[in-house]
Write a protein that holds these residues in place. Structure first.
Motif, PDB file in Angstrom:
ATOM      1  N   LEU A   1       0.829  -1.199   0.000  1.00 32.98           N
ATOM      2  CA  LEU A   1       0.000   0.000   0.000  1.00 32.98           C
ATOM      3  C   LEU A   1       0.868   1.255   0.000  1.00 32.98           C
ATOM      4  N   PRO A   2       0.295   2.399  -0.346  1.00 35.89           N
ATOM      5  CA  PRO A   2       1.057   3.646  -0.324  1.00 35.89           C
ATOM      6  C   PRO A   2       1.556   3.958   1.084  1.00 35.89           C
ATOM      7  N   LYS A   3       2.783   4.429   1.166  1.00 34.76           N
ATOM      8  CA  LYS A   3       3.364   4.780   2.462  1.00 34.76           C
ATOM      9  C   LYS A   3       2.530   5.845   3.162  1.00 34.76           C
ATOM     10  N   LYS A   4       1.941   6.733   2.389  1.00 33.99           N
ATOM     11  CA  LYS A   4       1.129   7.803   2.966  1.00 33.99           C
ATOM     12  C   LYS A   4      -0.148   7.273   3.615  1.00 33.99           C
ATOM     13  N   ASN A   5      -0.617   6.106   3.216  1.00 32.44           N
ATOM     14  CA  ASN A   5      -1.777   5.490   3.850  1.00 32.44           C
ATOM     15  C   ASN A   5      -1.374   4.604   5.028  1.00 32.44           C
ATOM     16  N   PHE A   6      -0.111   4.241   5.093  1.00 32.18           N
ATOM     17  CA  PHE A   6       0.360   3.304   6.107  1.00 32.18           C
ATOM     18  C   PHE A   6       0.133   3.821   7.530  1.00 32.18           C
ATOM     19  N   ALA A   7       0.380   5.103   7.773  1.00 34.24           N
ATOM     20  CA  ALA A   7       0.209   5.661   9.122  1.00 34.24           C
ATOM     21  C   ALA A   7      -1.217   5.454   9.622  1.00 34.24           C
ATOM     22  N   GLU A   8      -2.175   5.703   8.753  1.00 31.74           N
ATOM     23  CA  GLU A   8      -3.590   5.526   9.107  1.00 31.74           C
ATOM     24  C   GLU A   8      -3.879   4.061   9.455  1.00 31.74           C
ATOM     25  N   ILE A   9      -3.341   3.153   8.671  1.00 30.34           N
ATOM     26  CA  ILE A   9      -3.602   1.727   8.850  1.00 30.34           C
ATOM     27  C   ILE A   9      -2.892   1.193  10.095  1.00 30.34           C
TER      28      ILE A   9
END
Length: 120
Positions: free
Chosen positions: A81-89
């Motif tokens: 997944l995109p690194k920018k979405n990783f924090a949310e996940i």
């Protein structure tokens, strides 16, 4: 991984002839094409999503949490997944049996999605 596909004709077929207008499908399509061209297997039980920019950067997508939840529910074990979405996940309660692979660019996604086999 360097793939010279500029002189090739590329066709993408979807099940049932549906049209893909979801930017989150970009990364999975790019990796599928690379896998076919390089004749290499994609990581097993893997879900891949992300928007690919012209420079190869992987952009965040909407509904990343829902995409991951559905992949887990369906029995997938790996998510690229995109690194920018990783924090949310990663802040949420993701089951430990799932492997999350955050990527910033297409090169990283290709390395993770098509690991070299031991004989290579």
């Amino acid at each position: 991984m360097h793939l010279s596909i500029g002189s090739c004709d590329v066709y993408v077929k979807t099940a049932g002839g549906i049209k893909v207008d979801e930017p989150a499908a970009d990364l999975s399509i790019a990796i599928s094409l690379a896998s076919s061209f390089a004749n290499r297997k994609i990581l097993s039980k893997c879900v891949i999503f992300g928007e690919v920019g012209l420079g190869g950067e992987i952009r965040a997508v909407s509904k990343a949490r829902q995409r991951c939840d559905e992949a887990i529910r369906m029995g997938f074990e790996n998510i690229i997944l995109p690194k920018k979405n990783f924090a949310e996940i990663s802040k949420s309660k993701t089951p430990t049996k799932i492997n999350l692979f955050p990527v910033e660019n297409l090169r990283d996604a290709l390395k993770i999605s098509m690991p070299r086999e031991k004989s290579e």
